[in-house]
Enzyme design. Structure first.
Site, PDB file in Angstrom:
ATOM      1  CG  HIS A  55      47.756  40.517  39.893  1.00 17.37           C
ATOM      2  ND1 HIS A  55      48.241  39.350  40.438  1.00 17.37           N
ATOM      3  CD2 HIS A  55      47.718  41.406  40.916  1.00 17.37           C
ATOM      4  CE1 HIS A  55      48.490  39.527  41.724  1.00 17.37           C
ATOM      5  NE2 HIS A  55      48.186  40.777  42.042  1.00 17.37           N
ATOM      6  NE  ARG A  94      49.005  31.479  41.169  1.00 17.82           N
ATOM      7  CZ  ARG A  94      48.037  32.391  41.025  1.00 17.82           C
ATOM      8  NH1 ARG A  94      47.759  32.851  39.813  1.00 17.82           N
ATOM      9  NH2 ARG A  94      47.345  32.828  42.057  1.00 17.82           N
ATOM     10  CD  GLU A 130      44.001  39.546  37.931  1.00 15.17           C
ATOM     11  OE1 GLU A 130      44.791  39.379  36.979  1.00 15.17           O
ATOM     12  OE2 GLU A 130      44.092  38.943  39.014  1.00 15.17           O
TER      13      GLU A 130
END
Length: 280
Positions: free
Chosen positions: A172, A100, A246
């Site tokens: 994201h 990440r 997202e």
């Protein structure tokens, strides 16, 4: 929890290794080298586009800004993508698909990596960040300690001050969420009603394409607390309309989204972004 994550990772690795296409392909995941080559092609073939490096990563890779001129007096928009490696670039292609953070390591720390989306110079060290180097949300030793963060902050400030930057999007994966400030607190910004209005327009336009319905609201209460993030930094530097998206899906595949969902995801996301931007 993503079921059969090991199997999904192996399948995705095989797909990336078996690809023999030349240049970029919009229906498969592309290497960083192919993406960089494509960005150069776009800049070379479009008189309104310029490509420049705004800095270097810890690994010495360029951080690219592809800029399109939109005409004098028109609002500018910033798109922040792939701030987390598994979303999907670099080190994660060859070593650890689910990595990440960046690849920095400070003397005395046990583990590599700083979560760049907890490293911005806004309410640094607040809720939703960790001071432990091995944590996924490790914020780093100080605000904007990382070269990637420094370059992004400088570019946002420059555009906000000199190019009429009015909208910021941080893209994201995953969870199908559209969110706005704040991440550091559950208090609402003064412009919450306006941010909610624009977000609803974007979410409705996105859903109209393929029927995917996003949940929306402030970062801290819609997802979880996350201090020192891109959106809050943009908001506090005058870009009120700063949003985190997202993208697909809700967790069946998570970061390992099948390639046949790339184009539908792009189609619906672009429709939502255009609608929201025009509503600002």
């Amino acid at each position: 929890m993503i079921p059969n994550i090991g199997k999904l990772i192996r399948e995705q690795e095989l797909l990336s290794q078996s690809s023999n296409s030349v240049g970029i392909s919009f229906d498969q995941y592309n290497s960083l080298e192919d993406i960089e080559a494509y960005l150069n092609e776009v800049a070379d073939s479009n008189n309104n586009a310029t490509l420049r490096s705004i800095g270097k990563t810890v690994e010495g890779r360029d951080i690219w800004q592809l800029k399109f001129s939109v005409g004098s007096g028109k609002p500018a928009a910033w798109f922040d993508c792939n701030i987390h490696a598994r979303e999907w670039l670099c080190f994660t292609w060859s070593n650890d698909r689910m990595w990440r953070k960046n690849r920095n390591k400070y003397d005395g720390e046990l583990c590599y990596g700083i979560d760049l989306n907890r490293n911005f110079d806004d309410h640094f060290g607040g809720e939703g960040t960790s001071g432990e180097s091995c944590a996924e949300t490790y914020r780093g030793p100080s605000a904007a300690s990382e070269p990637e963060t420094q370059a992004t902050q400088a570019a946002i400030i420059d555009l906000a001050e000199n190019a009429n930057l009015e909208v910021l999007y941080s893209l994201h994966s995953y969870s199908e969420l559209w969110m706005y400030a704040f991440g550091w607190t559950d208090e609402l910004p003064d412009e919450a009603n306006e941010l909610h209005r624009v977000t609803a327009i974007g979410v409705d336009a996105l859903a109209a394409v393929h029927g995917i319905e996003y949940t929306y609201g402030p970062i801290s209460t819609t997802n979880y607390p996350a201090s020192s993030n891109t959106v809050d930094f943009g908001y506090y530097h005058g870009v009120t309309h700063s949003y985190t998206l997202e993208l697909r899906d809700k967790g069946l595949h998570g970061f390992l989204l099948p390639e046949n969902q790339i184009i539908p995801t792009a189609e619906e996301t672009w429709a939502g972004l255009i609608a929201a931007t025009l509503a600002v």
